[in-house]
Scaffold this active site. Sequence first.
Site, PDB file in Angstrom:
ATOM      1  N   ARG A  53       0.859  -1.045   0.080  1.00 34.41           N
ATOM      2  CA  ARG A  53       0.115   0.151   0.030  1.00 34.41           C
ATOM      3  C   ARG A  53       0.949   1.143   0.004  1.00 34.41           C
ATOM      4  O   ARG A  53       0.595   2.178  -0.742  1.00 34.41           O
ATOM      5  CB  ARG A  53      -0.878   0.030   0.969  1.00 34.41           C
ATOM      6  N   TYR A 105     -17.413  15.611 -15.659  1.00 35.33           N
ATOM      7  CA  TYR A 105     -17.651  14.300 -15.789  1.00 35.33           C
ATOM      8  C   TYR A 105     -18.691  13.862 -14.736  1.00 35.33           C
ATOM      9  O   TYR A 105     -18.317  14.131 -13.508  1.00 35.33           O
ATOM     10  CB  TYR A 105     -16.488  13.467 -15.471  1.00 35.33           C
ATOM     11  N   ASP A 177      -8.446  17.942 -14.846  1.00 33.26           N
ATOM     12  CA  ASP A 177      -8.241  16.655 -15.288  1.00 33.26           C
ATOM     13  C   ASP A 177      -8.150  16.585 -16.772  1.00 33.26           C
ATOM     14  O   ASP A 177      -8.945  17.128 -17.748  1.00 33.26           O
ATOM     15  CB  ASP A 177      -9.963  16.439 -15.210  1.00 33.26           C
ATOM     16  N   LYS A 202      -8.861   5.446 -19.486  1.00 31.77           N
ATOM     17  CA  LYS A 202      -9.168   5.911 -21.097  1.00 31.77           C
ATOM     18  C   LYS A 202      -7.991   5.667 -21.887  1.00 31.77           C
ATOM     19  O   LYS A 202      -7.580   4.849 -22.019  1.00 31.77           O
ATOM     20  CB  LYS A 202      -9.812   7.438 -20.727  1.00 31.77           C
TER      21      LYS A 202
END
Length: 388
Positions: A53, A105, A177, A202
């Site tokens: 982590r 978005y 973004d 994406k």
Amino acid sequence: MAENTKNLNFNTLTIHGGQQPDAAYGSVMPPIYQTSTYAQTAPGEHKGYEYSRSGNPTRHALENSIAAIEGGNFGLAFGSGLAAIDCVIKTLKPGDEVISTNDLYGGTYRLFTKIFEQYGIVFHFVPMGDAAEVAARVNANTRLIWVETPTNPMMNVVDIEAMAKIAKENTALLVVDNTFATPYLQRPLEQGADIVMHSATKYLGGHSDVVLGLLAVKDEALAEKLYFIQNSSGAVCGPMDAFLVLRGIKTLHVRMQRHCENGRAIAHFLVGHDKVDKVYWPGFETHPNHEVAKRQMKDFGGMISFTVKSGTLPDTIKVVSELKVFTLAESLGGVESLAGHPASMTHASIPKEEREKTGVVDALIRLSVGIEDEADLIRDLDQALASI
Ligand SMILES: *Cc1c(COP(=O)(O)O)cnc(C)c1O
């Protein structure tokens, strides 16, 4: 990032940026370190990794890559784009305010309004075409300006430098973004942004086979703050997914070039079609932000939205259902062409009144133009439109 890759051009950075042959055997691709923990020779004595982590070599290779290709110094990788956004907003406290684009978005809008508003963070959604309108909304509590450009799905383009100026004047941070544009088309950190965020699901991944989020920053103190949250909240990505995105990034420049070429051809095909009303693509001179797009982007990308001329929901559903090469699906940025119906798919979580104000009407179709043969894509759209 590795010092020896700092002077390379973008098309080389995608392949080599921040990358070193693996220390163990010199493997050219970073091994998938599918491990949760690392052996220590004595308590606290280890080779730089203690627990996955907190840090994992495959994830680090990806984090170095995103830093390199965005022109930043530090990268952070998460389990999804939304987990990356979640990390950024967790730098805020109750009472802090965020100014954001109004045609955001859908998932980001939901995270802001349904999760973080509960914790006392205040969000303002404003059209960002006019910098003066954004400046007018700034107050003493403004901490972040959140920009998406081009926006999803209306393809509005926001002037990053103008937003950076407003942010700097008000000691707020600018977050961009950069999912739609990718660093191939625009590098917000070089235009004054403090944080770049990606849904690597994406274009960066590029093959519709992974969900992953990324952040890139220049400033070390900011990187440390974000790393503290990444490690404390724990929304990291797994090493296999990091590997897949690294592999995707290596062909980003080649894919983007073809996405742009196909996007241009399809935008011009649609604009002349008698079953089509509006076409939203920043490459048109008639696009309201075309000049800004030309200045801050290398090309105009493969995302296009358009409305069906009849304007009815049944006709629109018919067109997207008749497509055969384009797949009707959520998401974008993969090698294959996708078509979506924002009103019932990606933007269904935004109230109808809200979404129609920003142009997301029932007749709107969004295309993620892939890298297939241009003529096949055009023929497919033509036969689908002919069905109504
Ligand atoms: C998909 C997307 C996101 C969210 O990313 P996930 O990887 O799906 O969590 C955020 N912003 C934009 C512009 C997107 O397209």
